[in-house]
Enzyme design. Structure first.
Site, short mmCIF file in Angstrom:
data_model
loop_
_atom_site.label_atom_id
_atom_site.label_comp_id
_atom_site.label_asym_id
_atom_site.label_seq_id
_atom_site.Cartn_x
_atom_site.Cartn_y
_atom_site.Cartn_z
CG HIS A 1 72.63 -90.62 -53.05
ND1 HIS A 1 72.51 -90.62 -54.41
CD2 HIS A 1 71.39 -90.38 -52.56
CE1 HIS A 1 71.26 -90.39 -54.75
NE2 HIS A 1 70.55 -90.24 -53.64
CD GLU B 1 78.19 -92.30 -55.02
OE1 GLU B 1 78.24 -92.91 -56.09
OE2 GLU B 1 77.15 -92.26 -54.31
CB SER C 1 77.64 -95.57 -62.67
OG SER C 1 77.78 -94.39 -63.43
CB CYS D 1 72.91 -90.74 -59.06
SG CYS D 1 73.14 -89.75 -57.57
CB CYS E 1 76.91 -88.98 -56.35
SG CYS E 1 75.86 -89.45 -54.94
#
Length: 156
Positions: free
Chosen positions: A62, A64, A87, A89, A92
């Site tokens: 991902h 992040e 935002s 998940c 993360c």
């Protein structure tokens, strides 16, 4: 726009621009447009990255996670700011909680609401910026790629 590790970003909006640039890079590579960046307490860029799930065939990459890996080891994350284009998940959000990242800047929570309230309840300072261009980018991506989007967020 090119950013360098060690470069200083004074405002939250400037920090978010690094995550937005990463999101656009991911989209240009044929992936999901989610980017992130980590900064120390002086606003110095530690590392940035974008979602690489499609490009690398790795479900764990991902935005992040990519930024976190690129930032390398830190002795502590309490004074680190994570700027993320979307935002975070639950996956993360778990990374934020596990390492105690102190501040989170969210570029868009209109298209997707992850665990940002949960990380705030557990001590992270969360600021939602809802950048209009970013909100539109994600809306258009989700609309054009519903199957890929659902795969990314773990929906059937």
């Amino acid at each position: 726009m090119e950013f360098k590790v060690g470069q200083i970003f004074a405002t939250d909006e400037e920090k978010l621009q690094v995550a937005i640039a990463e999101a656009h890079l991911g989209l240009a590579e044929g992936g999901i447009p989610i980017g992130a960046a980590l900064f120390d307490e002086e606003g110095r860029l530690l590392g940035s990255g974008h979602n690489l799930r499609v490009q690398e065939g790795d479900a764990s990459m991902h935005g992040e996670t990519s930024a976190f890996r690129n930032a390398g080891r830190q002795k502590s994350y309490r004074k680190v700011t994570l700027a993320t284009s979307l935002s975070p998940c639950w996956y993360c959000s778990g990374l934020i909680r596990q390492f105690g990242i102190g501040r989170v800047l969210v570029g868009d929570d209109k298209n997707f609401m992850g665990g940002q309230d949960w990380v705030a309840e557990h001590g992270a300072e969360v600021h939602v910026l809802n950048d209009p261009g970013l909100v539109e980018l994600m809306r258009e991506f989700i609309e054009a790629n519903p199957t890929l989007w659902n795969e990314d967020i773990g929906e059937e």
